[in-house]
Design an enzyme around this catalytic site. Structure first.
Site, PDB file in Angstrom:
ATOM      1  N   LEU A  53       0.890  -1.158   0.000  1.00 31.27           N
ATOM      2  CA  LEU A  53       0.000   0.000   0.000  1.00 31.27           C
ATOM      3  C   LEU A  53       0.927   1.206   0.000  1.00 31.27           C
ATOM      4  CD1 LEU A  53      -3.068   0.503   0.051  1.00 31.27           C
ATOM      5  CD2 LEU A  53      -2.916   0.741   2.522  1.00 31.27           C
ATOM      6  N   ASP A  54       0.879   2.017  -1.057  1.00 24.93           N
ATOM      7  CA  ASP A  54       1.903   3.051  -1.202  1.00 24.93           C
ATOM      8  C   ASP A  54       1.799   4.125  -0.124  1.00 24.93           C
ATOM      9  OD1 ASP A  54       0.413   5.472  -2.179  1.00 24.93           O
ATOM     10  OD2 ASP A  54      -0.115   4.139  -3.817  1.00 24.93           O
ATOM     11  N   LYS A  55       2.844   4.904  -0.013  1.00 28.46           N
ATOM     12  CA  LYS A  55       2.980   5.900   1.064  1.00 28.46           C
ATOM     13  C   LYS A  55       1.829   6.891   1.079  1.00 28.46           C
ATOM     14  CE  LYS A  55       6.305   9.346   2.793  1.00 28.46           C
ATOM     15  NZ  LYS A  55       7.637   9.963   2.560  1.00 28.46           N
ATOM     16  N   ASP A  56       1.300   7.227  -0.101  1.00 26.10           N
ATOM     17  CA  ASP A  56       0.262   8.244  -0.199  1.00 26.10           C
ATOM     18  C   ASP A  56      -1.147   7.665  -0.014  1.00 26.10           C
ATOM     19  OD1 ASP A  56       2.188  10.218  -0.767  1.00 26.10           O
ATOM     20  OD2 ASP A  56       2.217   9.620  -2.869  1.00 26.10           O
TER      21      ASP A  56
END
Length: 231
Positions: free
Chosen positions: A99-102
Site C-alpha cells: 500500500l503506497d505511502k500516499d
C-alpha cells in the site's frame, strides 16, 4: 507433519519453494539429506535448510489501518515512517501486499510466508476493494474502459475491474492484480488524478471500524480465511 509444511511453518519459505529446496538436496533431517517432499517430520527431529536449523514459530495474523505517510516496510534505511512506528510487536513480521505511502487503509501483517505468497499470487485472483476520490467524474465510456482493462505502461495491462460511482467524484474500485500504484496509474491514463485512496477489503478481510494506526489480531472467523488460502 510433512517436511515441506514444516519448512513453510518455520517461516523460511513457502511450501512450494520448500519442495524445490528438498528436490535440490538442500534440506537435511537429523543430519541426513532428503529428497522427498512427502517425508514426515516428528517431534525431536532436527531440520536444516542450507545449513540453517529451523524451528516452528507460532503464526499470527493482524489487520492494520495504515495512515497516509507511512511506507509498507519494517526496515527503512532513510528513516521514513514505517510499520515499526505503527506496530508494537516483538516478533519478525511483514506486510502481505503493498500500500503506497500516499494511500491509507487495510494492511495484513503476519509472519506466515505461505499465506502471504498465496495472498498476492495472481492465480487466486483475490479481490481488493478501495474507496477512491478523484479530481473529476469519469465519463461513462471511460468507466467502461477502466472495467475492461487498461495499458498502464511498462508493459503492464490491467485485467477486468469493477467500478461503482458513489457520488462526490468518489468510486468504489475492486481489482485483483497488484501492479505498483496500479489504481493511480489507471485513473491517470483516463486523465484523472487520485486525491484520496483507501483500501477497505482484501479477500474476506475487511477494514471494518478500525481507525488510523489501530490494529487487531484476526478473529476466529477471519482465521477461516487463512485456512482457505493455505489449504
Amino acid at each position: 507433519m510433512r517436511i515441506n509444511k514444516f519448512i513453510a511453518n518455520s517461516g523460511f519459505t513457502s511450501r512450494r519453494k520448500a519442495d524445490d529446496l528438498i528436490i535440490q538436496g538442500r534440506v537435511k533431517i537429523n543430519g541426513q539429506t532428503i529428497y522427498e517432499p512427502g517425508i514426515q517430520v516428528v517431534d525431536g527431529d532436527k531440520v536444516e535448510v542450507e545449513g540453517k536449523l529451523l524451528t516452528i514459530e507460532k503464526k499470527f495474523y493482524i489487520k492494520l489501518y495504515k495512515p497516509v505517510g507511512f511506507i509498507t516496510s519494517n526496515f527503512d534505511p532513510y528513516n521514513e515512517l514505517d510499520l515499526n512506528d505503527l506496530l508494537d510487536i516483538d516478533k519478525r513480521f511483514f506486510a502481505a501486499g503493498r500500500l503506497d505511502k500516499d494511500s491509507e487503509g487495510l494492511l495484513i501483517i503476519t509472519n506466515d510466508g505461505e499465506f502471504t505468497n498465496n495472498l498476492i499470487h495472481p492465480k487466486f485472483k483475490l479481490d481488493k476493494e478501495y474507496i477512491v476520490k478523484i479530481d473529476r467524474k469519469l465519463r461513462a465510456s471511460q468507466e467502461k474502459k477502466f472495467e475492461k482493462g487498461l495499458d498502464i505502461g511498462n508493459g503492464e495491462k490491467t485485467s477486468d475491474a469493477k467500478l461503482e460511482y458513489l457520488g462526490n467524484n468518489t468510486y468504489s474500485v475492486i481489482i485483483h492484480q497488484g501492479f505498483n500504484r496500479q489504481i493511480r496509474r489507471m485513473f491517470k491514463v483516463l486523465g484523472a488524478r487520485v486525491i484520496e485512496l483507501k483500501r477497505i477489503r482484501i479477500g474476506k478481510i475487511f477494514l471494518g471500524d478500525l481507525k488510523e494506526k489501530e490494529y487487531k489480531y484476526f478473529s476466529k472467523d477471519e482465521l477461516k480465511f487463512v485456512d482457505e488460502m493455505i489449504r
